[in-house]
Design a protein around this motif. Structure first.
Motif, mmCIF file in Angstrom:
data_model
loop_
_atom_site.group_PDB
_atom_site.id
_atom_site.type_symbol
_atom_site.label_atom_id
_atom_site.label_comp_id
_atom_site.label_asym_id
_atom_site.label_seq_id
_atom_site.Cartn_x
_atom_site.Cartn_y
_atom_site.Cartn_z
ATOM 1 N N TRP A 282 -0.807 13.343 3.266
ATOM 2 C CA TRP A 282 0.829 13.180 2.221
ATOM 3 C C TRP A 282 -0.652 12.228 1.236
ATOM 4 C CZ3 TRP A 282 5.488 13.400 2.732
ATOM 5 C CH2 TRP A 282 5.775 14.006 3.591
ATOM 6 N N LYS A 283 -2.052 12.359 2.032
ATOM 7 C CA LYS A 283 -2.664 11.450 0.832
ATOM 8 C C LYS A 283 -2.672 12.289 -0.479
ATOM 9 C CE LYS A 283 -7.602 9.960 0.416
ATOM 10 N NZ LYS A 283 -7.292 8.750 0.415
ATOM 11 N N ASN A 284 -2.475 13.436 -0.457
ATOM 12 C CA ASN A 284 -2.602 14.075 -1.637
ATOM 13 C C ASN A 284 -1.527 14.675 -2.455
ATOM 14 O OD1 ASN A 284 -5.407 15.052 -1.591
ATOM 15 N ND2 ASN A 284 -4.385 17.071 0.108
ATOM 16 N N ILE A 285 -0.416 13.519 -1.645
ATOM 17 C CA ILE A 285 1.248 13.565 -2.447
ATOM 18 C C ILE A 285 1.502 12.388 -3.770
ATOM 19 C CG2 ILE A 285 3.112 14.430 -1.889
ATOM 20 C CD1 ILE A 285 2.949 16.268 -0.500
ATOM 21 N N LYS B 190 -1.831 0.445 -4.466
ATOM 22 C CA LYS B 190 -1.949 2.135 -4.629
ATOM 23 C C LYS B 190 -1.626 2.292 -2.888
ATOM 24 C CE LYS B 190 -3.139 3.782 -8.530
ATOM 25 N NZ LYS B 190 -2.179 3.950 -9.114
ATOM 26 N N ILE B 191 -0.760 2.966 -2.810
ATOM 27 C CA ILE B 191 -0.068 3.816 -1.814
ATOM 28 C C ILE B 191 -1.437 3.590 -0.570
ATOM 29 C CG2 ILE B 191 1.112 4.948 0.227
ATOM 30 C CD1 ILE B 191 3.095 5.494 -1.997
ATOM 31 N N ASP B 192 -2.705 4.387 -1.365
ATOM 32 C CA ASP B 192 -3.615 4.656 -0.426
ATOM 33 C C ASP B 192 -3.916 2.952 0.538
ATOM 34 O OD1 ASP B 192 -4.277 7.249 -0.297
ATOM 35 O OD2 ASP B 192 -5.740 7.097 -1.582
ATOM 36 N N ASP B 193 -3.757 2.433 -0.256
ATOM 37 C CA ASP B 193 -4.689 0.526 -0.031
ATOM 38 C C ASP B 193 -3.485 -0.081 1.249
ATOM 39 O OD1 ASP B 193 -6.532 1.139 -1.580
ATOM 40 O OD2 ASP B 193 -5.538 0.341 -3.063
ATOM 41 N N VAL B 194 -2.048 -0.035 0.600
ATOM 42 C CA VAL B 194 -0.881 -0.261 2.031
ATOM 43 C C VAL B 194 -1.575 0.742 3.261
ATOM 44 C CG1 VAL B 194 1.225 -0.499 1.921
ATOM 45 C CG2 VAL B 194 0.628 -0.670 -0.402
ATOM 46 N N TYR B 195 -1.769 1.872 2.785
ATOM 47 C CA TYR B 195 -1.343 3.068 4.352
ATOM 48 C C TYR B 195 -2.745 2.540 5.149
ATOM 49 C CZ TYR B 195 -0.643 6.448 7.460
ATOM 50 O OH TYR B 195 0.236 6.925 8.410
ATOM 51 N N GLU B 196 -3.681 1.702 4.861
ATOM 52 C CA GLU B 196 -4.958 1.176 4.952
ATOM 53 C C GLU B 196 -5.041 0.328 5.883
ATOM 54 O OE1 GLU B 196 -9.509 0.410 4.723
ATOM 55 O OE2 GLU B 196 -8.738 1.309 2.879
ATOM 56 N N GLU B 197 -3.733 -0.691 5.078
ATOM 57 C CA GLU B 197 -3.220 -1.868 6.061
ATOM 58 C C GLU B 197 -2.181 -1.576 6.599
ATOM 59 O OE1 GLU B 197 -1.123 -6.023 4.992
ATOM 60 O OE2 GLU B 197 -2.634 -4.669 2.676
ATOM 61 N N TYR B 198 -1.837 -0.907 6.965
ATOM 62 C CA TYR B 198 -0.510 0.069 7.387
ATOM 63 C C TYR B 198 -1.343 0.046 9.214
ATOM 64 C CZ TYR B 198 2.488 2.890 9.900
ATOM 65 O OH TYR B 198 3.260 3.267 11.587
ATOM 66 N N SER C 28 -4.235 7.167 15.308
ATOM 67 C CA SER C 28 -5.534 8.465 14.736
ATOM 68 C C SER C 28 -4.832 9.592 14.793
ATOM 69 C CB SER C 28 -6.303 8.758 15.969
ATOM 70 O OG SER C 28 -6.497 9.745 15.971
ATOM 71 N N MET C 29 -3.234 9.825 15.361
ATOM 72 C CA MET C 29 -2.405 10.949 15.121
ATOM 73 C C MET C 29 -2.107 10.575 13.348
ATOM 74 S SD MET C 29 0.213 12.647 17.264
ATOM 75 C CE MET C 29 1.284 11.010 17.009
ATOM 76 N N TYR C 30 -1.307 9.512 13.663
ATOM 77 C CA TYR C 30 -0.455 9.188 11.463
ATOM 78 C C TYR C 30 -1.608 9.576 10.977
ATOM 79 C CZ TYR C 30 3.488 7.849 14.327
ATOM 80 O OH TYR C 30 4.467 7.515 14.902
ATOM 81 N N LEU C 31 -2.697 9.355 10.772
ATOM 82 C CA LEU C 31 -4.486 9.207 10.287
ATOM 83 C C LEU C 31 -4.596 10.531 9.603
ATOM 84 C CD1 LEU C 31 -5.304 7.102 8.416
ATOM 85 C CD2 LEU C 31 -7.218 7.333 9.951
ATOM 86 N N LYS C 32 -4.414 11.287 11.149
ATOM 87 C CA LYS C 32 -4.697 12.401 10.456
ATOM 88 C C LYS C 32 -4.295 13.237 9.456
ATOM 89 C CE LYS C 32 -6.630 16.966 12.804
ATOM 90 N NZ LYS C 32 -7.104 17.295 14.155
ATOM 91 N N CYS C 33 -2.345 12.821 10.331
ATOM 92 C CA CYS C 33 -1.396 13.690 9.004
ATOM 93 C C CYS C 33 -1.066 12.966 7.338
ATOM 94 C CB CYS C 33 0.170 13.078 9.695
ATOM 95 S SG CYS C 33 0.636 14.025 10.789
#
Length: 305
Positions: A32-35, A2-10, A22-27
Motif C-alpha cells: 500500500w505504501k507505493n500506491i 500525507k497518508i504515510d504519516d497518518v498510517y504511522e500514527e494509526y 506487525s502483519m498490517y504494517l508488513k502489508c
C-alpha cells in the motif's frame, strides 16, 4: 498531511495486538505504501483502494487479500476523521469470491494426513524427524501449531502421559517470541495416548536441546516453515490439508467415539463449548442425510386419512 504519516500514527496508537500490527504494517510497507503513501489524505478514495485490490486478486488467495484489505480499510476510517471527509462505504470494495468450503470427511482427512506423513518420511529435509513428530503431536492432541512449536522437553511428562501447555510461539517483525498463552482456558494439560508416548520415547533422547523441536541452528522452528512444507505437499495433489486440519480431525475423532463435549472443549483450550461446536462439528452431506433417514424413516409421523 500525507497518508504515510497518518498510517504511522494509526499503527502506533490503535489498540491492536503486536502480531496484528506487525502483519498490517508488513502489508502496508510491501504494497500500500507505493500506491497511497505519497498521497495527501484528501486525495484518498476507495477507487484507488479498489484498483490496488484488483491487482492483488490476480496474485493472491482470497484470504490473503482479506488481510490486505483489513490492513488499509480500518486506517481509512482514521484518515476520514482527520480530514473530515466521508468516502464510500468500505463494504463496496470487491475482494473477489471466497473459495468454496470443503465438506469435512473424516476418512478423506485421514487419508491426506497419512499421505503427508509418508511424504515427510521420504523427503530430503534435514528436519524431517522434527516435522513428523510435530504432526503426530498435532494429530494426537489437537494442539495449535503455535503451542506445539513452543514446547520444551520439560513440558512433556511421559510417566504421567501429560503435555503441559503454558506457552505460545509467535513471530513479530521476524523476531521469534515465546510468551504465555493468551487466555486462562488455553493454559492446560493435554494427555498423551500410548501410541504417541511410544513415538516420543524414541524421539526425545535424540534431541540434545531443551527445545523439543529445534531447527538446524538449535532455535525454534517457525510456523511458516511448517505451513510451507505442508503446502508444497498439498498443492500439486489438490489437497486442502493444513496444520489446523489436525485440530479439526482430533475433535471429530474424539466426538465420533463418544468423548464428552466438555472434555474436548477443555483439551482444545476453548473458553466455551459453543466454540467447539460451531467451528469443528462439520459433518458431511452424506452424514446429514443418513441422520435424517435414521430418525424419520424409522417411524411414521404422518397419519393418512
Amino acid at each position: 498531511m500525507k497518508i504515510d504519516d497518518v498510517y504511522e500514527e494509526y499503527i502506533n496508537f490503535t489498540p491492536l495486538s503486536p502480531r496484528t500490527k506487525s502483519m498490517y504494517l508488513k502489508c502496508y510497507n510491501n504494497f500500500w505504501k507505493n500506491i497511497i503513501g505519497h498521497l495527501d489524505i484528501n486525495e484518498l478514495s476507495y477507487n484507488i483502494v479498489q484498483s490496488g485490490i484488483n491487482f492483488l486478486i490476480k496474485k493472491y488467495s482470497y484470504n490473503t487479500i482479506k488481510i490486505y484489505k483489513c490492513a488499509v480499510f480500518k486506517f481509512i476510517d482514521i484518515a476520514q476523521l482527520k480530514n473530515g471527509t466521508k468516502y464510500e462505504r468500505v463494504k463496496c470494495i470487491n475482494i473477489g469470491k471466497p473459495p468454496k468450503k470443503k465438506e469435512f470427511n473424516c476418512a478423506n482427512e485421514l487419508e491426506e494426513y497419512y499421505a503427508l506423513i509418508e511424504y515427510i518420511k521420504n523427503s530430503t529435509s534435514k528436519l524431517k524427524e522434527q516435522y513428523e513428530m510435530i504432526l503426530w503431536i498435532g494429530f494426537f492432541t489437537g494442539l495449535r501449531i503455535s503451542e506445539v512449536l513452543a514446547l520444551n522437553k520439560n513440558d512433556i511428562d511421559l510417566n504421567r502421559k501429560e503435555i503441559h501447555i503454558t506457552k505460545s510461539l509467535t513471530v513479530i517483525n521476524d523476531i521469534i517470541q515465546v510468551n504465555n498463552v493468551k487466555t486462562p482456558s488455553s493454559c492446560r494439560i493435554v494427555y498423551i495416548p500410548n501410541e504417541l508416548r511410544d513415538i516420543l520415547i524414541e524421539y526425545i533422547p535424540k534431541i540434545k536441546n531443551k527445545i523439543l523441536f529445534p531447527n538446524n541452528k538449535g532455535d525454534y522452528i517457525i510456523p511458516s516453515n511448517i505451513s510451507s512444507f505442508i503446502s508444497h505437499f498439498a498443492r500439486p495433489r489438490k489437497y486442502t490439508i493444513h496444520f489446523h486440519s489436525l485440530r479439526v480431525l482430533y475433535t471429530k475423532i474424539m466426538l465420533d467415539n463418544n468423548a464428552s463435549i466438555e472434555s474436548v472443549r477443555a483439551l482444545l483450550g476453548h473458553a466455551n463449548v459453543s466454540t467447539t461446536l460451531n467451528i469443528y462439528l462439520r459433518g458431511n452431506v452424506e452424514e446429514r442425510k443418513s441422520d435424517v433417514d435414521k430418525v424419520f424413516n424409522s417411524k411414521k409421523y404422518v397419519k393418512k386419512a
